[in-house]
Design a protein around this motif. Structure first.
Motif, PDB file in Angstrom:
ATOM      1  N   UNK A   1       5.828   7.582 -14.126  1.00 16.53           N
ATOM      2  CA  UNK A   1       5.133   6.844 -13.065  1.00 16.53           C
ATOM      3  C   UNK A   1       3.849   7.589 -12.673  1.00 16.53           C
ATOM      4  N   UNK A   2       2.690   6.915 -12.736  1.00 18.44           N
ATOM      5  CA  UNK A   2       1.430   7.627 -12.462  1.00 18.44           C
ATOM      6  C   UNK A   2       1.315   8.123 -11.013  1.00 18.44           C
ATOM      7  N   UNK A   3       2.160   7.610 -10.136  1.00 19.17           N
ATOM      8  CA  UNK A   3       2.082   8.036  -8.737  1.00 19.17           C
ATOM      9  C   UNK A   3       3.093   9.142  -8.415  1.00 19.17           C
TER      10      UNK A   3
ATOM     11  N   UNK B   1      -6.243   2.233  -6.200  1.00 20.92           N
ATOM     12  CA  UNK B   1      -7.543   2.765  -6.614  1.00 20.92           C
ATOM     13  C   UNK B   1      -7.559   2.759  -8.142  1.00 20.92           C
ATOM     14  N   UNK B   2      -7.877   1.581  -8.710  1.00 18.29           N
ATOM     15  CA  UNK B   2      -7.710   1.385 -10.154  1.00 18.29           C
ATOM     16  C   UNK B   2      -8.384   2.469 -10.995  1.00 18.29           C
ATOM     17  N   UNK B   3      -9.540   2.977 -10.572  1.00 20.62           N
ATOM     18  CA  UNK B   3     -10.234   3.936 -11.444  1.00 20.62           C
ATOM     19  C   UNK B   3      -9.488   5.258 -11.570  1.00 20.62           C
TER      20      UNK B   3
ATOM     21  N   UNK C   1      -5.365   2.328 -17.075  1.00 25.03           N
ATOM     22  CA  UNK C   1      -4.255   1.794 -17.860  1.00 25.03           C
ATOM     23  C   UNK C   1      -3.125   1.238 -17.009  1.00 25.03           C
ATOM     24  N   UNK C   2      -3.128   1.550 -15.724  1.00 24.70           N
ATOM     25  CA  UNK C   2      -2.069   1.034 -14.848  1.00 24.70           C
ATOM     26  C   UNK C   2      -2.468  -0.360 -14.383  1.00 24.70           C
ATOM     27  N   UNK C   3      -1.540  -1.297 -14.471  1.00 25.99           N
ATOM     28  CA  UNK C   3      -1.888  -2.652 -14.071  1.00 25.99           C
ATOM     29  C   UNK C   3      -1.383  -2.967 -12.663  1.00 25.99           C
TER      30      UNK C   3
ATOM     31  N   UNK D   1       5.221  -1.973  -6.372  1.00 26.38           N
ATOM     32  CA  UNK D   1       3.862  -2.315  -5.964  1.00 26.38           C
ATOM     33  C   UNK D   1       3.935  -3.202  -4.735  1.00 26.38           C
ATOM     34  N   UNK D   2       2.981  -3.014  -3.869  1.00 27.51           N
ATOM     35  CA  UNK D   2       2.827  -3.891  -2.715  1.00 27.51           C
ATOM     36  C   UNK D   2       1.472  -3.555  -2.124  1.00 27.51           C
ATOM     37  N   UNK D   3       0.760  -4.585  -1.645  1.00 27.92           N
ATOM     38  CA  UNK D   3      -0.562  -4.276  -1.080  1.00 27.92           C
ATOM     39  C   UNK D   3      -0.436  -3.592   0.283  1.00 27.92           C
ATOM     40  N   UNK D   4       0.763  -3.588   0.853  1.00 26.82           N
ATOM     41  CA  UNK D   4       1.027  -2.678   1.971  1.00 26.82           C
ATOM     42  C   UNK D   4       1.555  -1.412   1.300  1.00 26.82           C
ATOM     43  N   UNK D   5       0.613  -0.588   0.877  1.00 30.31           N
ATOM     44  CA  UNK D   5       0.881   0.478  -0.094  1.00 30.31           C
ATOM     45  C   UNK D   5       2.085   1.357   0.245  1.00 30.31           C
ATOM     46  N   UNK D   6       2.251   1.649   1.536  1.00 27.55           N
ATOM     47  CA  UNK D   6       3.317   2.578   1.938  1.00 27.55           C
ATOM     48  C   UNK D   6       4.699   2.090   1.532  1.00 27.55           C
TER      49      UNK D   6
END
Ligand SMILES: *[C@@H]1O[C@H](CO)[C@@H](O)[C@H](O)[C@H]1NC(C)=O
Ligand SMILES: *[C@@H]1O[C@H](CO)[C@@H](O)[C@H](O)[C@H]1NC(C)=O
Ligand SMILES: *[C@@H]1O[C@H](CO)[C@@H](O)[C@H](O)[C@H]1NC(C)=O
Ligand SMILES: *[C@@H]1O[C@H](CO)[C@@H](O)[C@H](O)[C@H]1NC(C)=O
Ligand SMILES: *[C@@H]1O[C@H](CO)[C@@H](O)[C@H](O)[C@H]1NC(C)=O
Ligand SMILES: *[C@@H]1O[C@H](CO)[C@@H](O)[C@H](O)[C@H]1NC(C)=O
Ligand SMILES: *[C@@H]1O[C@H](CO)[C@@H](O)[C@H](O)[C@H]1NC(C)=O
Length: 921
Positions: free
Chosen positions: A405-407, A494-496, A500-502, A426-431
């Motif tokens: 996992x990249x995180x 933060x895609x950059x 490679x992570x979608x 994944x969730x746009x409420x990142x926490x």
């Protein structure tokens, strides 16, 4: 039905005033006024406190537009008998002025003018009147046509001052109320409690047998208005639904309603009158008395309405009528044994859940006057089974192992989605996907708290791995000048930075700036709340290790204890530039009661300088609260989260007045009613936005969100501290507190998944799919889990959490604890609180004559899977929680070794060990 209406005309007469001016009224118990033009309720002030207004009269002028509901409005759906589609009638929709008559009662108004499209053959009128000093509101609907008309919905909007918008915290507490329903049919009522918690409160009951509370419908209103609506500072209003069939056929057709939806046919020439009565309760504790005075039966369930399968509950019903029937739905889910009336107006039942039933169940009680009362239960697995199922679910289904996992979130106990039966990565409420904030940390917090009291070798091993691979060094900084700092989220958008992570295109990643965190925002260390989760995880592992030598494999118990300590202390440190490193350090924090346990353990383990340092931090926070009129701040404008911590440290440092003020505040937002969903359900309505499934992220009254578990702690502690825990007034706190404490048991589904809360809107009515912030609720549950023995002045010997037996002419009471831990007991008549740090209390007895207490303690070699030991040493603590000079107790068993934190109980492999307490002579 009534065949003819004696008088219902609105022809011009001397009394008629078109578009009336404001009308002031008074009854013995109230003063107030009806609004100019519409005649709805604008102000309702109790005679006992005329400066206080239950209604939001100070903002009436800005919410008097079309579609804004007030008490006095009426909504219904109707169709010709045999017709298919329903027509809608709503007196608020256009907010037209109407003609009223100031005579007879207080004010009578024909409402046809206010309802567009209503056929002239349906006549609708409203009357405000007085009854025994109270105010009543009634509506008469008359069918003067030639066809039968079916009323498929009939709803009376209820508006009182729950508008916090634009008010300071102090003003909100002084001026505002919360409105809570008991959706109990003919015995249903609504309570309107002041946020001070000290009353006077308002009680709304059915005016007659045709006005049952069948459903509680949220009312949509314009939201783009100055006060907001369905917002954090204004939850909104609901309607008392007498009929709900038209909703059940449409908007609510995917759900199982609380009560069977009904409608009513008005035959040609018939009329009907329905209505509500408004009464005053002197205090929050006396709401049921006011309900009873208004002529309703009152039901009191012990220990509440969440019933584990191995606990025999009791149900008491106060009525002057006879009970003529008891029906259970689903059939056989609950069995009731009627013991009749016990030399009082109260019927007594034993109530037991079937081991084959799970989830919602309902008891419909019918009375000799043909009224029906619905009492709503939740059946849970036996709480021992539930906690072990939860522990297993958290560390298997929710155990995330993808170490690429990249995180860097694996291995961990991560947020789970019960709809997809998958991790929330994944969730746009990142926490939520980032292992922090309550919404993302909730799951590992629950798993950690579980080990503290009910350790399991495999679960402990996994959590140790999580600590060493994910928490220490990633979620928490492990070197440099910010060592022990806790980050706000490991997941970020933060895609950059993650080539490679979608990122899932389902989410809008940029719609709410500031809500979807970049790496920098996610890695901030300033949210004090997050330090509770991490310190609790460490503390849970410390506890598991201390009580089970050899269970920890990566570090010693003391290592975890000190990690917990340093995590707390970092949150209260200053950065090199002299400013505090965290932002919410000085408000009460969800779950911080666990810090009290941490502090006690630092003392017990002889870390005295650490203990004094931590105590000094807490003392200074408490000293700040003592000076604030309303010390319950949080991230929100109004909240029910800070009180737990404020109470804990105020009580700890003997600031009785702040502690009592805090208990009052909790009483104001935590009701007790015969419904599992509302009983002990502290007010929460916005955290679906921050921790719930993205599908239903909205403002909505939550059932058993973490306010239940957390706020139960102060109420139960206050109960134990009561100088007379045998009074109805004191037992009130135990009832509300125990209800709140049992709430989190209902969140655990039959497979062991813990949901963050239940959606109460009638078109939804299910548990949220996200585990989200269930953790703090579970924390409250286990920190409060205990079995109480109480002698109630009317009901006699009762146990909250255990099964009771009386013998030897009622002098020897035996209790078998059935609470989640079976490690804490409270004997109210002697205010004796006994806790053990592992193992289990299989039973205890109290001799009401000699006041002797005997406790049977078993080891836990059978309950700690994967861990085996013969003889066990268990630490037992005991205290008398109230000063009762005449009832001093002492340890009767001699020869027990004393430690800093209690006495060592030597439990043989075959158990039990017996420890006795006797009355001092
Ligand atoms: C209703 O009456 C009020 C008060 O007299 C007045 O201000 C308002 O303009 C009237 N509204 C309508 C729609 O006539
Ligand atoms: C449920 O209600 C919706 C909305 O009114 C309607 O479209 C749908 O046909 C209904 N479904 C059933 C099974 O009645
Ligand atoms: C129970 O009933 C009695 C007599 O009907 C009544 O006076 C009393 O207030 C009721 N008590 C409660 C708590 O409802
Ligand atoms: C209740 O039942 C008893 C015994 O049958 C009867 O005497 C009494 O009148 C009944 N009370 C009511 C309110 O129906
Ligand atoms: C109760 O209902 C029955 C059957 O409809 C009726 O005969 C009886 O008069 C009703 N009793 C009361 C008190 O309304
Ligand atoms: C998250 O994405 C959903 C789905 O696109 C969207 O409805 C919601 O507004 C977004 N929420 C935030 C906080 O960005
Ligand atoms: C740690 O050091 C960095 C770099 O000097 C500084 O920006 C930061 O504020 C320091 N943190 C604390 C908590 O002092």
């Amino acid at each position: 039905m009534h065949a003819k209406l004696p008088f219902l005309t609105f022809a011009a007469s001397a009394f008629v005033s078109c578009c009336i001016a404001q009308v002031n009224f008074s009854t013995i118990n109230f003063a107030g006024n009806f609004a100019k033009g519409s005649g709805v309720l604008e102000s309702l002030r109790p005679a006992s406190n005329p400066a206080f207004d239950f209604s939001p009269s100070d903002v009436f002028h800005v919410r008097n537009g079309p579609g804004q509901y007030h008490t006095g409005d009426l909504t219904f759906r109707y169709r010709r008998v045999g017709g298919s589609s329903w027509s809608e009638a709503d007196t608020a929709a256009l907010r037209l002025n109407v003609t009223s008559v100031v005579a007879g009662g207080l004010l009578t108004t024909g409402l046809n003018q206010a309802i567009s499209g209503l056929p002239p053959t349906l006549k609708v009128s409203r009357s405000w009147s007085k009854k025994y000093g109270d105010l009543t509101l009634s509506f008469t609907i008359q069918n003067i046509g030639t066809d039968g008309i079916e009323l498929g919905s009939l709803g009376i909007p209820i508006e009182f001052n729950n508008i916090f918008t634009g008010r300071t915290a102090v003003e909100t507490t002084a001026k505002c109320v919360l409105v809570d329903p008991y959706i109990g049919l003919d015995a249903g009522y609504v309570q309107v409690t002041r946020l001070t918690g000290t009353g006077p409160d308002l009680v709304i009951t059915p005016l007659n047998g045709d006005s049952k509370l069948e459903a509680w419908r949220f009312l949509s209103e314009p939201e783009d208005v100055p006060l907001g609506y369905e917002a954090q500072t204004y939850e909104g209003n609901y309607a008392w639904q007498i009929y709900s069939k038209a909703y059940a056929e449409h908007e609510w057709n995917q759900t199982e309603p609380w009560n069977a939806p009904t409608s009513k046919v008005l035959e040609a020439g018939e009329y009907m009158t329905v209505g509500l009565r408004f009464s005053v309760a002197k205090s929050t504790q006396r709401i049921e008395e006011a309900v009873s005075k208004a002529g309703l039966p009152v039901a009191v369930g012990i220990p509440g309405y969440v019933l584990p399968q191995d606990l025999t509950g009791k149900l008491f019903i106060n009525t002057t009528e006879n009970i003529t029937g008891v029906a259970v739905e689903p059939k056989g889910a609950l069995s009731l044994t009627n013991h009749g009336r016990q030399q009082s107006s109260w019927y007594m039942f034993d109530i037991q859940a079937s081991q084959y039933a799970f989830g919602r169940a309902k008891v419909d009680v019918t009375y000799s006057d043909n009224r029906t009362q619905a009492i709503h239960y939740w059946i849970a697995h036996s709480s021992k089974a539930a906690i072990s199922e939860l522990g297993s679910f958290l560390t298997h289904e929710q155990w995330y192992t993808n170490t690429s996992d990249p995180f860097g979130r694996a291995p961990s106990v991560i947020t789970y989605d019960r709809d997809t039966n998958d991790y929330v990565l994944q969730d746009n409420r990142t926490w939520i996907a980032g292992l922090s904030d309550e919404g993302g940390a909730g799951s590992f917090l629950a798993a950690g708290m579980k080990q503290a009291f009910s350790a399991n070798a495999e679960e402990v091993a996994k959590l140790e791995a999580m600590v060493h691979e994910v928490v220490w060094g990633r979620l928490q900084i492990s070197s440099g000048n910010e060592t022990y700092a806790v980050r706000k989220s490991l997941f970020y958008y933060q895609p950059e930075l993650v080539p490679g992570y979608e990122y899932d295109p389902y989410f809008n990643w940029t719609s709410v700036p500031g809500e979807t965190w970049s790496k920098e925002a996610a890695y901030l260390i300033d949210r004090t709340y997050d330090y509770v989760h991490v310190s609790a995880l460490y503390w849970g592992l410390y506890r598991a290790g201390r009580t089970h030598p050899g269970l920890l494999t990566q570090q010693s118990p003391d290592w975890y204890l000190l990690q917990a300590y340093h995590t707390v202390m970092f949150a209260y440190s200053n950065s090199s530039n002299g400013t505090p490193v965290t932002d919410y350090a000085n408000v009460g924090l969800m779950g911080e009661t666990v810090w009290g346990d941490l502090l006690a353990d630092l003392k017990a383990e002889n870390y005295s300088s650490e203990a004094s340092a931590m105590e000094a931090v807490m003392r200074s926070r408490q000293a700040g609260w003592a000076l604030q009129p309303d010390p319950y701040g949080s991230e929100m404008a109004w909240d029910s989260t800070g009180e737990e911590g404020v109470y804990y440290w105020s009580q700890y440092f003997n600031d009785n007045s702040t502690a009592q003020k805090t208990v009052d505040a909790i009483r104001g937002y935590m009701p007790t009613v015969p419904h599992w969903g509302w009983n002990g359900n502290a007010r929460r309505y916005w955290d679906f936005l921050y921790a719930g499934s993205v599908q239903l992220a909205r403002i909505e009254r939550q059932i058993h969100h973490y306010g239940s578990g957390l706020n139960s702690l102060p109420l139960m502690s206050n109960y134990r501290a009561s100088s007379d825990p045998g009074t109805i007034e004191a037992i009130y706190d135990l009832r509300v507190g125990y209800g709140g404490n049992q709430g989190p048991l209902s969140n655990i589904d039959a497979g062991g998944f813990g949901s963050m809360a239940f959606h109460s809107y009638p078109d939804t009515m299910h548990w949220d799919a996200y585990s989200g912030d269930y953790g703090p609720n579970f924390l409250g549950h286990v920190l409060g889990a205990a079995t109480y023995l109480v002698e109630h002045p009317i009901f006699g010997w009762l146990s909250f959490g255990g099964n009771v037996q009386e013998s030897q002419h009622d002098t020897l009471i035996t209790v078998e604890p059935k609470d989640t831990l079976r490690q804490r007991l409270f004997v109210a008549p002697v205010s004796l609180y006994v806790t053990i740090d592992s193992g289990m209390i299989s039973s205890f007895t109290y001799n009401d004559t000699s006041r002797e207490v005997r406790v049977n303690v078993l080891g836990d070699e059978n309950s700690v899977e994967g861990y085996n030991r013969g003889h066990q040493q268990i630490v037992m603590k005991w205290e008398q929680t109230a000063q009762q000079a005449l009832k001093k107790m002492e340890l009767g068993t001699t020869g027990m070794k004393e430690r800093l934190d209690g006495y060592l109980v030597e439990v043989p492999r075959q158990g039990p060990a017996v420890v006795g307490f006797t009355a001092c002579v």
